[in-house]
Write a protein that holds these residues in place. Structure first.
Motif, mmCIF file in Angstrom:
data_model
loop_
_atom_site.group_PDB
_atom_site.id
_atom_site.type_symbol
_atom_site.label_atom_id
_atom_site.label_comp_id
_atom_site.label_asym_id
_atom_site.label_seq_id
_atom_site.Cartn_x
_atom_site.Cartn_y
_atom_site.Cartn_z
ATOM 1 N N LEU A 64 0.856 -1.184 0.000
ATOM 2 C CA LEU A 64 0.000 0.000 0.000
ATOM 3 C C LEU A 64 0.895 1.238 0.000
ATOM 4 O O LEU A 64 1.718 1.418 0.896
ATOM 5 N N VAL A 65 0.743 2.061 -1.028
ATOM 6 C CA VAL A 65 1.492 3.320 -1.094
ATOM 7 C C VAL A 65 0.509 4.411 -0.690
ATOM 8 O O VAL A 65 -0.432 4.716 -1.417
ATOM 9 N N ALA A 66 0.723 4.977 0.499
ATOM 10 C CA ALA A 66 -0.288 5.868 1.062
ATOM 11 C C ALA A 66 -0.021 7.341 0.773
ATOM 12 O O ALA A 66 -0.841 8.189 1.104
ATOM 13 N N GLU A 67 1.147 7.647 0.197
ATOM 14 C CA GLU A 67 1.422 9.047 -0.183
ATOM 15 C C GLU A 67 2.157 9.042 -1.510
ATOM 16 O O GLU A 67 2.770 8.047 -1.892
ATOM 17 N N LYS A 68 2.112 10.183 -2.171
ATOM 18 C CA LYS A 68 2.644 10.271 -3.539
ATOM 19 C C LYS A 68 4.099 9.827 -3.595
ATOM 20 O O LYS A 68 4.948 10.305 -2.856
ATOM 21 N N LEU A 69 4.355 8.913 -4.508
ATOM 22 C CA LEU A 69 5.697 8.357 -4.666
ATOM 23 C C LEU A 69 6.101 8.489 -6.134
ATOM 24 O O LEU A 69 5.278 8.328 -7.025
ATOM 25 N N PHE A 80 7.350 -6.522 -8.552
ATOM 26 C CA PHE A 80 7.408 -7.539 -7.507
ATOM 27 C C PHE A 80 6.090 -7.735 -6.759
ATOM 28 O O PHE A 80 5.813 -8.818 -6.254
ATOM 29 N N ALA A 81 5.306 -6.665 -6.706
ATOM 30 C CA ALA A 81 4.142 -6.702 -5.807
ATOM 31 C C ALA A 81 2.901 -6.150 -6.489
ATOM 32 O O ALA A 81 2.977 -5.490 -7.520
ATOM 33 N N ASP A 82 1.758 -6.438 -5.883
ATOM 34 C CA ASP A 82 0.537 -5.725 -6.257
ATOM 35 C C ASP A 82 0.580 -4.401 -5.519
ATOM 36 O O ASP A 82 0.721 -4.382 -4.287
ATOM 37 N N VAL A 83 0.502 -3.297 -6.258
ATOM 38 C CA VAL A 83 0.675 -1.990 -5.637
ATOM 39 C C VAL A 83 -0.658 -1.258 -5.591
ATOM 40 O O VAL A 83 -1.310 -1.076 -6.614
ATOM 41 N N ASP A 84 -1.037 -0.857 -4.386
ATOM 42 C CA ASP A 84 -2.289 -0.127 -4.198
ATOM 43 C C ASP A 84 -1.918 1.309 -3.823
ATOM 44 O O ASP A 84 -1.446 1.563 -2.713
ATOM 45 N N CYS A 85 -2.064 2.235 -4.766
ATOM 46 C CA CYS A 85 -1.764 3.643 -4.470
ATOM 47 C C CYS A 85 -3.057 4.292 -3.990
ATOM 48 O O CYS A 85 -3.950 4.575 -4.790
ATOM 49 N N SER A 86 -3.171 4.463 -2.704
ATOM 50 C CA SER A 86 -4.369 5.113 -2.145
ATOM 51 C C SER A 86 -3.901 6.293 -1.306
ATOM 52 O O SER A 86 -3.472 6.109 -0.167
ATOM 53 N N TYR A 87 -3.970 7.485 -1.914
ATOM 54 C CA TYR A 87 -3.487 8.662 -1.203
ATOM 55 C C TYR A 87 -4.633 9.278 -0.391
ATOM 56 O O TYR A 87 -5.804 9.045 -0.664
ATOM 57 N N ASN A 88 -4.258 10.075 0.584
ATOM 58 C CA ASN A 88 -5.221 10.812 1.419
ATOM 59 C C ASN A 88 -6.217 9.918 2.151
ATOM 60 O O ASN A 88 -7.395 10.249 2.279
ATOM 61 N N LEU A 89 -5.774 8.775 2.611
ATOM 62 C CA LEU A 89 -6.675 7.919 3.390
ATOM 63 C C LEU A 89 -6.896 8.554 4.753
ATOM 64 O O LEU A 89 -5.970 9.136 5.332
ATOM 65 N N SER A 90 -8.102 8.420 5.277
ATOM 66 C CA SER A 90 -8.325 8.866 6.656
ATOM 67 C C SER A 90 -7.690 7.807 7.564
ATOM 68 O O SER A 90 -7.449 6.673 7.126
ATOM 69 N N PRO A 91 -7.443 8.137 8.845
ATOM 70 C CA PRO A 91 -6.887 7.120 9.747
ATOM 71 C C PRO A 91 -7.745 5.858 9.771
ATOM 72 O O PRO A 91 -7.221 4.741 9.792
ATOM 73 N N GLU A 92 -9.056 6.027 9.729
ATOM 74 C CA GLU A 92 -9.940 4.852 9.760
ATOM 75 C C GLU A 92 -9.755 4.014 8.500
ATOM 76 O O GLU A 92 -9.688 2.787 8.543
ATOM 77 N N GLU A 93 -9.657 4.701 7.346
ATOM 78 C CA GLU A 93 -9.495 3.963 6.077
ATOM 79 C C GLU A 93 -8.164 3.209 6.063
ATOM 80 O O GLU A 93 -8.082 2.073 5.607
ATOM 81 N N LEU A 94 -7.134 3.870 6.598
ATOM 82 C CA LEU A 94 -5.824 3.209 6.638
ATOM 83 C C LEU A 94 -5.905 1.953 7.504
ATOM 84 O O LEU A 94 -5.431 0.879 7.126
ATOM 85 N N ARG A 95 -6.536 2.095 8.662
ATOM 86 C CA ARG A 95 -6.621 0.941 9.571
ATOM 87 C C ARG A 95 -7.425 -0.196 8.940
ATOM 88 O O ARG A 95 -7.110 -1.354 9.126
#
Ligand SMILES: NC(=O)C1=CN([C@@H]2O[C@H](COP(=O)(O)OP(=O)(O)OC[C@H]3O[C@@H](n4cnc5c(N)ncnc54)[C@H](O)[C@@H]3O)[C@@H](O)[C@H]2O)C=CC1
Ligand SMILES: O=C(O)C(=O)COP(=O)(O)O
Length: 600
Positions: A64-69, A80-95
């Motif tokens: 999970l890439v949670a900020e712009k990379l 190598f991996a399945d990459v999920d770019c999800s930026y601006n997640l709320s703390p609840e969404e991240l958890r």
């Protein structure tokens, strides 16, 4: 003190093989994406994953890439991996997402706190911080959860230093204020008269990578540069013509102060009412480190009192700061929204640096930028590889010899070596893993071994037995002793009452060479049956034929005895786990006094 209770021993769901790699030392172990199977969760070698936890149908780990990379980093990750770019997640969404991820990549904008690790359900194995400062990651919680934290410490150094210099110059010449003024239709040449940098004293606080690059550039601008850093080597400072001085000397002499230390409990609010009072009146302060190293309310007061003439801030204790933040609104303060690392070049570099670190860690390779695990150089790891396997297996054997109901409190490990500087951290971690994993649900690796041992009331003491001789072989033997417990195989208990097993590496393969006071020699592959018998002819044949009848393949047999026709211990290496009935039949052979099956 609590102790490690020995319940019924679990059978590990994997069998160790000589192919075991250094992966076992780390938590994140994807042999390679093609062979990784979530539908067959394994403990020990790879992550604890279940198909329910899988978010994708491929066999790849999920990052999970949670900020712009930067793109280059994303490309590397996607190989190598399945990459999920999800930026601006709320703390609840991240958890809620985190239990579906094997790795998480963040910058400074995501709080990776204890709740995140707790929500991961044990799946999260690597946190990659795409930058330097790791103050937004709860390292203690990461360690407790066996999660490796890696950062990208080098790629944004120059960008941060350049931003520090940009703020220094912009502040001294009122660039931001003048720009705002002219855009609002004014032409205020007298109001924005600045101060010169040349000949002024700059105190660099924190003389690490960024601080020293700032110092080098400031010298190029003709400034007199001094620095304070309790841990920086004086030669490094001297080499670029900077004098290292005490904190009070630095802040007392400075016309400009530039902050470049990490935010830690020790550096929190290090500029405060008391320290502002020691500064030259009219000092100017640049902060591209972290907002928290400055007491922000004290800075407002110092600005209003004229002690601090100006400040230039890239970082804030709360980001983004509230709109009415007094520093943001202050006329004498120039602000930027945490842009230190934000150049095209730095972001590409950081993205590659962190992607390589995360992929390497997921593969179980040595993480050169590990923040919460001991750094063991790659060449040392390679050399210690067979001993790492030996260490884990000895721990695993020793704990299986403990009788149910006993509490394991004290384990003594002896390393016989001619190397006085032998690095035993990895070996200790693996012995801890071997001891704890068969009797608990805890996943132990290099990251959390010491912590887990402490939590479980397990005290591991280490002893070096110094041998003379060539330094070529790192270790002659490892001895693991568990004190103050009863053994289910009395012969494993030494005269002084400890369960004792000893092993060494022969031709790259770990061997068990001693059980209690009996010398044996059995390669630590597959599993082992130990029998104590009266030393008499025909014993090997009798036990061997029972195993043959039961279709259990014997890989090795070795008999150690105190003296001919007295007691002997027979160690039998077996490829498969014999049925309970087979072990019972062995135990019923008249000369066999005790026997035990040990799963490796
Ligand atoms: N604004 C931004 O975008 C960026 C901010 N940073 C911040 O800058 C900090 C420094 O980065 P690097 O130079 O790469 O790290 P570094 O680890 O190379 O240098 C930090 C230095 O601070 C020193 N230090 C620790 N405690 C100190 C104390 N009490 N007083 C004085 N010095 C102390 C250390 O000895 C070390 O030499 C990072 O921790 C990060 O917080 C880094 C990059 C970009
Ligand atoms: O690397 C650092 O410490 C930084 O502060 C850079 O932060 P960022 O990655 O730009 O959010």
């Amino acid at each position: 003190m609590a102790s490690l209770k020995i319940p019924t021993l679990k059978t590990p769901s994997h069998s160790l093989s000589s192919k075991l790699s250094l992966r076992s030392a780390f938590s994140a172990n994807f042999p390679n994406s093609a062979h990784f199977s979530r539908s067959q969760p394994q403990r020990g070698r790879v992550l604890i994953l279940t198909s329910a936890a899988s978010s994708s149908s491929s066999n790849k780990p999920t990052v999970l890439v949670a900020e712009k990379l930067g793109e280059a980093g994303l490309t590397l990750l996607k190989e190598f991996a399945d990459v999920d770019c999800s930026y601006n997640l709320s703390p609840e969404e991240l958890r809620s997402k985190i239990s579906l991820c094997d790795a998480l990549i963040v910058r400074s904008g995501t709080k990776v706190n204890r709740a995140v690790f707790e929500s991961s359900g044990g799946r999260l194995k690597v946190v990659g911080r795409a930058g330097v400062g790791i103050d937004n990651v709860d390292l203690a919680a990461a360690t407790e959860h066996g999660c490796l934290v890696v950062n990208a410490p080098t790629a944004n150094t120059v960008a941060a230093a350049e931003h520090g210099i940009a703020l220094l110059a912009a502040m001294a010449r009122n660039v931001a204020q003048a720009d705002a003024s002219i855009k609002s239709g004014k032409w205020q040449r007298n109001k924005y008269v600045g101060v010169s940098l040349v000949g002024k004293t700059l105190a660099v606080l924190g003389f690490g990578k960024v601080g020293s690059e700032v110092a080098r550039r400031a010298k190029g601008l003709g400034m007199h540069v001094i620095a304070h850093d309790p841990y920086a080597p004086a030669e490094r400072a001297r080499a670029i013509g900077v004098e290292l001085v005490s904190f009070d000397e630095a802040i007392g002499a400075a016309d400009f102060i530039s902050m470049h230390m990490p935010l830690t409990p020790a550096t929190s609010n290090m500029l405060n009412n008391e320290t502002f009072a020691k500064m030259k009146k009219g000092v100017r302060i640049v902060n591209v480190a972290r907002g928290g190293v400055v007491d922000e309310e004290a800075l407002v007061r110092a600005l209003d009192a004229g002690i601090v003439a100006q400040a230039a801030l890239d970082v804030f204790s709360e980001e983004p700061p509230k709109q009415d933040n007094k520093l943001v609104q202050h006329e004498m303060v120039t602000v930027t929204p945490h842009l230190g690392a934000s150049t095209m070049e730095a972001q590409e570099g950081v993205a590659i640096e962190i992607a390589e670190a995360v992929v390497g860690a997921l593969k179980g390779e040595l993480a050169a930028t590990a923040v919460n695990a001991p750094m063991v150089p790659a060449e040392v790891l390679l050399e210690l590889k067979p001993y790492v396997i030996l260490a884990e297996k000895l721990g695993r054997l020793a704990v299986q010899l403990v009788a149910g109901g006993s509490g394991v409190k004290t384990v003594k490990v002896s390393y016989a070596s001619s190397r006085p500087d032998l690095d035993t951290r990895l070996l200790r971690a693996m012995i801890t893993k071997g001891i704890i994993e068969p009797i608990s649900d805890i996943y132990v690796n290099l990251v959390n071994a010491d912590y887990t041992a402490k939590q479980r009331g397990l005290r591991i003491t280490e002893e070096h037995i110094h041998l003379d001789g060539s330094h070529e072989i790192p270790l002659e033997f490892i001895k693991v002793q568990i004190a103050d417990v009863k053994s289910k195989f009395a012969s494993a208990t030494s005269k002084s009452g400890e369960i004792k097993v000893e092993g060494r590496v022969k031709d790259g393969i770990p061997h068990l060479t001693k059980v209690g006071s009996f010398r044996v020699d059995v390669s630590l592959e597959g599993s082992i049956i130990l029998c104590r018998q009266v030393d008499q002819p025909g014993m090997i044949g009798k036990v061997g034929s029972i195993l043959g009848e039961e279709n259990v393949n014997v890989s090795f047999m070795s008999v150690g005895r105190v003296a001919p026709r007295k007691h002997a211990v027979m160690a039998i290496g077996v490829d498969d786990q014999p049925r309970k009935e087979s072990l019972k039949r062995i135990g019923e052979v008249p000369a066999i006094e005790e026997s035990v099956f040990l799963k490796l």
